[in-house]
Design an enzyme around this catalytic site. Structure first.
Site, PDB file in Angstrom:
ATOM      1  N   SER A   1       7.938  39.753 -38.220  1.00  0.00           N
ATOM      2  CA  SER A   1       7.758  40.618 -39.393  1.00  0.00           C
ATOM      3  C   SER A   1       6.383  41.233 -39.575  1.00  0.00           C
ATOM      4  O   SER A   1       6.211  42.071 -40.456  1.00  0.00           O
ATOM      5  CB  SER A   1       8.110  39.844 -40.659  1.00  0.00           C
TER       6      SER A   1
ATOM      7  N   LYS B   1       1.452  41.749 -49.639  1.00  0.00           N
ATOM      8  CA  LYS B   1       2.907  41.577 -49.520  1.00  0.00           C
ATOM      9  C   LYS B   1       3.404  40.726 -50.686  1.00  0.00           C
ATOM     10  O   LYS B   1       2.750  39.746 -51.058  1.00  0.00           O
ATOM     11  CB  LYS B   1       3.214  40.905 -48.173  1.00  0.00           C
TER      12      LYS B   1
ATOM     13  N   SER C   1      10.062  42.273 -41.798  1.00  0.00           N
ATOM     14  CA  SER C   1      10.172  42.358 -43.234  1.00  0.00           C
ATOM     15  C   SER C   1       8.950  42.961 -43.924  1.00  0.00           C
ATOM     16  O   SER C   1       9.050  43.376 -45.073  1.00  0.00           O
ATOM     17  CB  SER C   1      10.408  40.961 -43.814  1.00  0.00           C
TER      18      SER C   1
HETATM   19  N1  GLN Z   1      13.644  39.868 -38.571  1.00  0.00           N
HETATM   20  C1  GLN Z   1      13.518  38.444 -38.534  1.00  0.00           C
HETATM   21  C2  GLN Z   1      14.457  37.819 -39.524  1.00  0.00           C
HETATM   22  O1  GLN Z   1      15.147  38.534 -40.152  1.00  0.00           O
HETATM   23  C3  GLN Z   1      12.110  38.040 -38.787  1.00  0.00           C
HETATM   24  C4  GLN Z   1      11.701  38.093 -40.202  1.00  0.00           C
HETATM   25  C5  GLN Z   1      10.296  37.621 -40.415  1.00  0.00           C
HETATM   26  O2  GLN Z   1       9.514  37.513 -39.466  1.00  0.00           O
HETATM   27  N2  GLN Z   1      10.001  37.286 -41.651  1.00  0.00           N
HETATM   28  O3  GLN Z   1      14.512  36.633 -39.677  1.00  0.00           O
END
Ligand code: GLN
Length: 490
Positions: A182, A78, A158
């Protein structure tokens, strides 16, 4: 050679060990797969030369009898992980062509064990999002499509690039991070396995910070055992991260296949969200039936503060983000847009460097931390966080793990929630509680919806009890027999 991309991590490692193929051959097959999958937009940087160099070095190590636990395994990383000398951008324009002069601890651990890097994976900008649509490199396309329906869907976010790359067989596994879901939600949207370990299991050193008290790294993999093998390498104490836990890292893979007979599994009644699609409800019941059949005792539990989790998360996470992102000022690295004076340079750099969602979080975060509102919002959210954590502590007096759906729907189409941040945030309804309480959580593919799209079940464990999740995840995987892969259209 393309069959080599169909192997699981475990079987690929066995094939390397028995000399059925070399690390170079295995890597070449994956490099070719990555090259032919541009339509998915899963990779934002491909590093084929580096991959082949690493594979050659791996073959040499194996020939000398010095192979490590992941020797020769091609992985995707990532873009939130800093990789030395290799562009790392968190998929934000503000990092420009930033090439770190150091390696994140998690990726360093993977290279220590012999893994091969195929490149950097797409993600929501600074890991803020649930659909990969906030990436400066454009969205990732889910390799899965609905039946008779070519509409492009999100792989979730994400860690959308990580999940799509694993599902499309571009790599044997990938690193990901999870601040509010995410790892787990993209795993659920792509029929892959993802685990967010206990807060502190993996070092955050060299992982671009979003919300430091919630961020955790973990793997996305083809199956439960592969996730266990990857987590073993990624985890461990690191003096460079004071929140990393100085505890032994168990052999997680040894928990897969262990009997779960007699384990008590909690079903939190507050997770029966209003308007939950009947298919998700059915899947959850199916999960309960599978665990019962394996000898688990099912217990209804209550987590009474669940309804406050999402609002609390969307205060705490932006608050921390607004502080963490203050460092992007155009002075030391990344993008700089020169203005007439220093203040203007800051302003223009940040205005042009950050995308819409990131700006929204910085504004919310600065607001809830500001002198007049700190007590009303930030402090209150911290108190709610404590309550949520206490709810889990009480539940874990009665049960060994919890079972819930991972996400409230299957993969939605690109653009579907793009104009409505609240609708997007609702995706995290089942996942953020786990981050707020620092617990381990895993998503396992458990079935498909009427449209043929994958759905996941989430297992939540006691702090540092990832082992039980691997055992339970193995049972669900075995029972679900989720073997379908997305049909290749890219
Ligand atoms: N969807 C969540 C956010 O937008 C979690 C994102 C994540 O876990 N990095 O904050």
């Amino acid at each position: 050679m393309s069959d080599l991309t169909k192997l699981t991590l475990k079987t690929a490692l066995q094939g390397l060990e028995s000399k059925s193929f070399s690390a170079v051959e295995l890597t070449q097959a994956h490099v070719a797969a990555v090259e032919s999958a541009k339509a998915l937009n899963a990779f934002v940087l491909e590093t084929p030369d580096k991959a082949l160099d690493m594979a050659r070095a791996s073959d040499a190590r194996r020939a000398r009898g010095e192979a490590g636990a992941l020797d020769g395994a091609p992985l995707g990383i990532k873009d939130l992980f800093c990789t030395e000398g290799v562009r790392s951008t968190a998929c934000s324009r503000i990092l420009g062509d930033f090439k770190p002069t150091y390696e994140s601890t998690v990726t360093a651990n993977l290279w220590r064990d012999g893994a091969v890097m195929l490149g950097k994976l797409n993600m929501d900008e600074f890991a803020m999002g649930s659909s990969n649509e906030s990436s400066a490199f454009g969205p990732v396309i889910n390799p899965w499509r609905g039946q008779g329906d070519d509409t492009p869907r999100t792989p979730g976010g994400s860690s959308g690039g990580s999940a799509a790359a694993v599902a499309a067989e571009l790599c044997l596994g990938a690193t990901a991070t999870d601040t509010g879901g995410s790892i787990r939600q993209p795993a659920a949207f792509t029929g892959t396995v993802g685990i967010k370990p206990t807060y502190g299991r993996c070092s955050r050193w060299g992982v671009v910070a979003f919300a430091s008290s919630l961020d955790q790294a973990g793997p996305i993999a083809r199956n439960v055992e592969d996730a266990a093998i990857l987590l073993k390498s990624m985890a461990g104490h690191d003096a460079k991260d004071s929140t990393s836990l100085d505890v032994e890292v168990p052999d997680f893979a040894s928990f897969v296949g262990k009997s779960v007979k007699g384990l008590r599994i909690g079903i939190p009644k507050e997770y029966r969200a209003d308007g939950m699609p009947p298919e998700i409800e059915k899947l959850w019941e199916q999960g309960v039936a599978w665990l019962k059949a394996a000898g688990c005792e099912i217990v209804e539990v209550s987590l009474p503060h669940t309804k406050y989790a999402l609002p609390a998360y969307y205060i705490v996470a932006p608050a921390e983000a607004s502080s963490n992102l203050a460092r992007y000022d155009g002075m030391r690295y990344g993008l700089r847009v020169d203005g007439a004076n220093l203040t203007e340079t800051y302003e223009q750099t940040r205005a042009q460097g950050f995308g819409e969602e990131v700006k929204r979080r910085i504004l919310i975060g600065s607001y809830v931390l500001s002198a007049g509102y700190y007590d009303a919002y930030y402090l209150k959210a911290l108190k709610v966080r404590r309550r949520i954590s206490d709810d889990f502590d009480q539940a874990f007096e009665k049960v060994d793990a919890l079972l819930t759906p991972t996400a409230p729907s299957a993969a939605f189409t690109l653009g579907e929630n793009a104009d409505d941040p609240v609708a997007m945030y609702l995706n995290d309804i089942f996942t953020v509680t786990v981050n707020l309480a620092g617990l381990p959580g895993m998503s396992v593919p458990a079935g498909v919806d009427a449209n043929g799209l994958p759905l996941g079940l989430q297992l939540i464990g006691r702090p540092l009890d990832e082992g039980t999740l691997f055992s339970l995840g193995g049972v669900i995987e075995e029972a679900a027999q989720f073997k379908t892969r997305p049909q290749r259209w890219w």
